[in-house]
Design a protein around this motif. Structure first.
Motif, PDB file in Angstrom:
ATOM      1  N   PHE A   1       0.830  -1.210   0.000  1.00 37.12           N
ATOM      2  CA  PHE A   1       0.000   0.000   0.000  1.00 37.12           C
ATOM      3  C   PHE A   1       0.863   1.258   0.000  1.00 37.12           C
ATOM      4  CE2 PHE A   1      -2.497   3.352   1.982  1.00 37.12           C
ATOM      5  CZ  PHE A   1      -3.720   3.238   1.338  1.00 37.12           C
ATOM      6  N   VAL A   2       1.852   1.328   0.891  1.00 39.49           N
ATOM      7  CA  VAL A   2       2.650   2.556   0.995  1.00 39.49           C
ATOM      8  C   VAL A   2       3.639   2.684  -0.154  1.00 39.49           C
ATOM      9  CG1 VAL A   2       2.425   2.627   3.503  1.00 39.49           C
ATOM     10  CG2 VAL A   2       4.396   1.470   2.494  1.00 39.49           C
ATOM     11  N   ARG A   3       3.864   1.618  -0.933  1.00 39.67           N
ATOM     12  CA  ARG A   3       4.768   1.687  -2.078  1.00 39.67           C
ATOM     13  C   ARG A   3       4.022   1.999  -3.388  1.00 39.67           C
ATOM     14  NH1 ARG A   3       7.113  -2.358  -3.981  1.00 39.67           N
ATOM     15  NH2 ARG A   3       8.975  -1.242  -4.688  1.00 39.67           N
ATOM     16  N   THR A   4       2.703   1.986  -3.339  1.00 40.31           N
ATOM     17  CA  THR A   4       1.914   2.189  -4.558  1.00 40.31           C
ATOM     18  C   THR A   4       1.979   3.638  -5.031  1.00 40.31           C
ATOM     19  OG1 THR A   4       0.373   0.408  -4.021  1.00 40.31           O
ATOM     20  CG2 THR A   4      -0.426   2.128  -5.507  1.00 40.31           C
ATOM     21  N   ARG A   5       2.213   3.824  -6.314  1.00 45.75           N
ATOM     22  CA  ARG A   5       2.170   5.173  -6.887  1.00 45.75           C
ATOM     23  C   ARG A   5       1.548   5.199  -8.277  1.00 45.75           C
ATOM     24  NH1 ARG A   5       8.169   6.832  -9.007  1.00 45.75           N
ATOM     25  NH2 ARG A   5       8.975   4.762  -9.461  1.00 45.75           N
ATOM     26  N   HIS A   6       1.761   4.161  -9.097  1.00 42.52           N
ATOM     27  CA  HIS A   6       1.282   4.187 -10.481  1.00 42.52           C
ATOM     28  C   HIS A   6      -0.237   4.121 -10.589  1.00 42.52           C
ATOM     29  CE1 HIS A   6       5.346   4.002 -11.903  1.00 42.52           C
ATOM     30  NE2 HIS A   6       5.583   2.840 -11.317  1.00 42.52           N
ATOM     31  N   SER A   7      -0.902   3.650  -9.533  1.00 46.20           N
ATOM     32  CA  SER A   7      -2.354   3.465  -9.613  1.00 46.20           C
ATOM     33  C   SER A   7      -3.138   4.514  -8.830  1.00 46.20           C
ATOM     34  CB  SER A   7      -2.724   2.065  -9.094  1.00 46.20           C
ATOM     35  OG  SER A   7      -2.090   1.061  -9.864  1.00 46.20           O
ATOM     36  N   VAL A   8      -2.459   5.528  -8.297  1.00 44.27           N
ATOM     37  CA  VAL A   8      -3.161   6.563  -7.550  1.00 44.27           C
ATOM     38  C   VAL A   8      -2.742   7.941  -8.064  1.00 44.27           C
ATOM     39  CG1 VAL A   8      -3.435   5.214  -5.447  1.00 44.27           C
ATOM     40  CG2 VAL A   8      -1.358   6.552  -5.767  1.00 44.27           C
ATOM     41  N   GLY A   9      -3.658   8.903  -7.947  1.00 37.44           N
ATOM     42  CA  GLY A   9      -3.361  10.270  -8.325  1.00 37.44           C
ATOM     43  C   GLY A   9      -2.839  10.381  -9.745  1.00 37.44           C
ATOM     44  N   LEU A  10      -1.704  11.097  -9.870  1.00 40.20           N
ATOM     45  CA  LEU A  10      -1.079  11.287 -11.181  1.00 40.20           C
ATOM     46  C   LEU A  10      -0.050  10.208 -11.486  1.00 40.20           C
ATOM     47  CD1 LEU A  10      -0.570  15.169 -11.050  1.00 40.20           C
ATOM     48  CD2 LEU A  10      -2.418  13.891 -12.166  1.00 40.20           C
ATOM     49  N   GLY A  11       0.075   9.242 -10.580  1.00 43.86           N
ATOM     50  CA  GLY A  11       0.960   8.117 -10.843  1.00 43.86           C
ATOM     51  C   GLY A  11       2.423   8.360 -10.539  1.00 43.86           C
ATOM     52  N   GLY A  12       2.739   9.415  -9.797  1.00 48.93           N
ATOM     53  CA  GLY A  12       4.129   9.727  -9.487  1.00 48.93           C
ATOM     54  C   GLY A  12       4.414   9.677  -8.004  1.00 48.93           C
ATOM     55  N   ASP A  13       5.622  10.115  -7.631  1.00 52.08           N
ATOM     56  CA  ASP A  13       6.046  10.057  -6.241  1.00 52.08           C
ATOM     57  C   ASP A  13       5.212  10.972  -5.349  1.00 52.08           C
ATOM     58  OD1 ASP A  13       7.894   9.104  -4.200  1.00 52.08           O
ATOM     59  OD2 ASP A  13       8.703  11.141  -4.182  1.00 52.08           O
ATOM     60  N   LEU A  14       4.762  12.106  -5.867  1.00 53.11           N
ATOM     61  CA  LEU A  14       3.950  13.009  -5.056  1.00 53.11           C
ATOM     62  C   LEU A  14       2.616  12.366  -4.681  1.00 53.11           C
ATOM     63  CD1 LEU A  14       4.595  16.420  -6.858  1.00 53.11           C
ATOM     64  CD2 LEU A  14       5.717  15.487  -4.821  1.00 53.11           C
ATOM     65  N   SER A  15       2.058  11.587  -5.593  1.00 56.30           N
ATOM     66  CA  SER A  15       0.814  10.871  -5.290  1.00 56.30           C
ATOM     67  C   SER A  15       1.063   9.800  -4.240  1.00 56.30           C
ATOM     68  CB  SER A  15       0.238  10.243  -6.560  1.00 56.30           C
ATOM     69  OG  SER A  15      -0.094  11.235  -7.512  1.00 56.30           O
ATOM     70  N   ARG A  16       2.215   9.145  -4.328  1.00 58.50           N
ATOM     71  CA  ARG A  16       2.555   8.127  -3.338  1.00 58.50           C
ATOM     72  C   ARG A  16       2.712   8.763  -1.952  1.00 58.50           C
ATOM     73  NH1 ARG A  16       8.148   4.885  -2.577  1.00 58.50           N
ATOM     74  NH2 ARG A  16       8.841   7.051  -2.515  1.00 58.50           N
ATOM     75  N   ILE A  17       3.278   9.966  -1.883  1.00 58.03           N
ATOM     76  CA  ILE A  17       3.435  10.653  -0.602  1.00 58.03           C
ATOM     77  C   ILE A  17       2.080  10.895   0.049  1.00 58.03           C
ATOM     78  CG2 ILE A  17       4.044  12.892   0.417  1.00 58.03           C
ATOM     79  CD1 ILE A  17       6.490  12.938  -1.391  1.00 58.03           C
ATOM     80  N   GLU A  18       1.093  11.317  -0.746  1.00 54.94           N
ATOM     81  CA  GLU A  18      -0.246  11.535  -0.198  1.00 54.94           C
ATOM     82  C   GLU A  18      -0.821  10.230   0.343  1.00 54.94           C
ATOM     83  OE1 GLU A  18      -2.877  13.538  -2.840  1.00 54.94           O
ATOM     84  OE2 GLU A  18      -1.454  15.142  -3.297  1.00 54.94           O
ATOM     85  N   LEU A  19      -0.587   9.133  -0.374  1.00 59.09           N
ATOM     86  CA  LEU A  19      -1.071   7.828   0.069  1.00 59.09           C
ATOM     87  C   LEU A  19      -0.408   7.434   1.386  1.00 59.09           C
ATOM     88  CD1 LEU A  19      -2.981   5.644  -1.220  1.00 59.09           C
ATOM     89  CD2 LEU A  19      -0.905   4.425  -1.871  1.00 59.09           C
ATOM     90  N   GLN A  20       0.878   7.684   1.503  1.00 59.61           N
ATOM     91  CA  GLN A  20       1.599   7.370   2.728  1.00 59.61           C
ATOM     92  C   GLN A  20       1.086   8.194   3.904  1.00 59.61           C
ATOM     93  OE1 GLN A  20       5.578   8.203   1.473  1.00 59.61           O
ATOM     94  NE2 GLN A  20       5.869   6.215   0.489  1.00 59.61           N
ATOM     95  N   GLN A  21       0.784   9.450   3.655  1.00 58.55           N
ATOM     96  CA  GLN A  21       0.264  10.292   4.732  1.00 58.55           C
ATOM     97  C   GLN A  21      -1.101   9.803   5.206  1.00 58.55           C
ATOM     98  OE1 GLN A  21       0.448  14.161   2.896  1.00 58.55           O
ATOM     99  NE2 GLN A  21       2.631  14.444   3.336  1.00 58.55           N
TER     100      GLN A  21
END
Length: 588
Positions: free
Chosen positions: A320-340
């Motif tokens: 879950f905390v490593r996911t980025r391609h399937s959330v938001g814009l698919g980048g590291d900034l989207s992953r940061i929001e998921l981690q928060q």
């Protein structure tokens, strides 16, 4: 022979009759197959027999009995009188077995049982177990790994000051089951980095995420080597932030220096953990509930979840905390929001369930946290972690804000892969943290200025043309007094002002001294400069070059340039992205 069998043998040390109850996580005394089993505190020196091999220190001779189920039974000894059951040092005498009841347990304040919150994906969650270490300090001390901060920090947090902890999650694939997560040969870069700022009064905190793909300058880093020698690792210009750790042998102290260079904030301590922290800690608390606004099927992170709420732990939590391609814009900034969002959910779980009152869960948390943890040499024992935990435990989760360093796409790239600082917005964020301003709108801000101080700003203001002031440099950069004089005369119409040179002593803060009959002039000048009431000092006037009474404006070390307000913002701007840990948010 098993533990109960030994209990029926003759001339056996009663301490060997303690057996771990897997349902309660506590040791119980079993005298015979039919004897009642009352849960009582385990003998001093015994250890929880959880999964895996414990690395605790050896107990003192004569105080730690052989663990149930381990080793061989003691050889028979000459007949002797069986001694009474052992009791803790200083404890009152107890009635014989069979006639006693359960001793009432002392209740301890929740704030002293565990860290109630924390922030970072890999390392940040480890803070949640700091206070749990009192359960068995010596054993947990042996779990902790520490490395030198190489002088990059402040020397450690203080109880009477604001706290800044740098928490880092590395992408090093060490640990069971982690080799399948992509870059198996990673040196351990700063994959997830959060600067955790806790206010001086402990009423609020800010967790500032730093994007791993942010382009920064990494300074030269004096670094202690394994053999104790010192080596300066050369800095780099215009590189990704995540290379501040691992690359070219850089240690966490180099990440500290990079953060200081970027934000102007020097961390007190650092904490680092790898992938295993998320897996073991979420399992220890029985899982964390997360919310998804859509289905996610990410082949890179191996996360597959449907829309709605789910309780995740272990491998699934790490995915879950490593996911980025399937959330938001698919980048590291989207992953940061998921981690928060994940960290907010974890904090709520630690506060809402029975974790703090469950000895078995606390033991699991303490084991998982300390084994996954690497800290700086100023924070290398459970005692120090406990002190930090007690300070952090004073915070209410609703006053913990998560935000991210403001950035924009790198204009030098055609294919956008990195980001650069949005200097206008980022400097506001850094200034808020440096000035200990909460990102929440909680009305618990300290009232530093009493009514009498605030009243200095209230009342009639004289016209700018009537303001007489002498300007002195009391710690500002050279030429500041002349810069201020030019700005006041040309841009603000304060014509009756003059440069009085250097002040007799340096000041940390700019002050305006005035006589009682100059209060109206002082209020006008304070309004022009953005001075607070506390910067206004009722006192005496001085005589200017024309022989007329004037006020004294002494520019201190806080002077940032003519026209820049001396009063820091008292709230975070509405357009700065932020979230708080008490609110449930769904990944988009």
């Amino acid at each position: 022979m098993d533990a109960q069998g030994r209990g029926r043998a003759e001339n056996i040390d009663p301490a060997d009759q303690w057996v771990l109850n897997p349902d309660t996580g506590e040791y119980e005394l079993r005298l015979s197959p039919s004897a009642a089993q009352s849960p009582v505190p385990r003998p001093r020196g015994s250890r929880s027999s959880g999964a895996g091999t414990r690395r605790g220190r050896s107990a003192s001779p004569g105080r730690s009995p052989e663990r149930p189920g381990r080793g061989a039974p003691e050889p028979e000894k000459p007949a002797r009188e069986v001694p009474p059951q052992r009791r803790r040092r200083g404890a009152p005498e107890e009635p014989p077995p069979g006639r006693r009841g359960r001793r009432p347990a002392k209740k301890k304040p929740k704030a002293k049982k565990a860290l109630l919150w924390t922030g970072g994906t890999m390392a940040f969650v480890v803070l949640a177990t700091g206070v749990a270490g009192y359960l068995y300090l010596e054993h947990l001390n042996d779990n902790i790994t520490s490395v030198s901060d190489d002088g990059a920090g402040t020397g450690g947090f203080s109880k009477d000051k604001a706290i800044n902890i740098l928490v880092i999650g590395t992408d090093k694939r060490t640990g069971s089951g982690n080799e399948g997560y992509g870059d198996t040969g990673s040196a351990g870069h700063a994959d997830t980095t959060i600067l955790l700022h806790v206010s001086k009064d402990r009423s609020n905190a800010t967790a500032l995420s730093i994007p791993r793909d942010l382009i920064v300058d990494i300074p030269d880093c004096p670094t202690q080597q394994e053999d104790g020698s010192q080596k300066v690792i050369p800095g780099s210009t215009g590189v990704r932030f995540n290379t501040s750790l691992g690359q070219s042998g850089r240690t966490p102290s180099c990440t500290m220096r990079t953060v200081t260079e970027l934000t102007g904030i020097k961390p007190d301590n650092f904490m680092v953990a790898d992938f295993n922290a998320v897996k073991t800690l979420t399992s220890a608390v029985g899982g964390v509930e997360v919310c998804l606004a859509k289905d996610i099927d990410d082949p890179d992170s191996h996360l597959k979840l449907s829309e709605g709420t789910h309780t995740i732990e272990g491998e699934q939590a790490l995915a879950f905390v490593r996911t980025r391609h399937s959330v938001g814009l698919g980048g590291d900034l989207s992953r940061i929001e998921l981690q928060q969002q994940f960290l907010s959910a974890l904090m709520r779980k630690l506060k809402s369930n029975d974790t703090l009152t469950s000895p078995s869960k606390m033991i699991k948390l303490a084991e998982a946290g300390t084994e996954a943890l690497t800290v700086d040499s100023q924070l290398d024992s459970i005692g120090k972690l406990k002190d930090l935990g007690l300070e952090l435990g004073k915070l209410n989760v609703k006053n913990l804000s998560f935000t991210t360093v403001p950035v924009r796409d790198n204009p030098a790239e055609t294919v956008k892969a990195t980001v650069v600082l949005n200097e206008t917005e980022a400097l506001k964020v850094f200034d808020l943290i440096r000035n200990d301003v909460s990102f929440t709108e909680v009305k618990q801000q300290k009232k530093k200025e009493k009514a009498a101080v605030a009243a200095r700003l209230k009342g009639e203001k004289a016209p700018a043309s009537e303001v007489r002031v002498r300007i002195l440099n009391g710690g500002a950069p050279g030429g500041s007094a002349q810069e201020m004089l030019s700005w006041l005369q040309v841009d603000q119409g304060v014509d009756k002002s003059e440069n009085a040179g250097n002040a007799p002593a340096e000041l940390s803060r700019t002050t305006l001294e005035y006589a009682p009959d100059q209060a109206a002039q002082a209020r006008r000048l304070a309004d022009i400069l953005g001075l607070s009431g506390s910067a206004m000092k009722p006192g005496e006037s001085v005589t200017n070059a024309q022989g007329v009474p004037a006020m004294s404006l002494t520019l201190g070390k806080d002077f940032k340039g003519a026209g820049v307000s001396f009063t820091p913002p008292d709230k975070a701007p509405d357009d700065i992205q932020k979230s708080t840990a008490d609110k449930v948010e769904c990944a988009k």
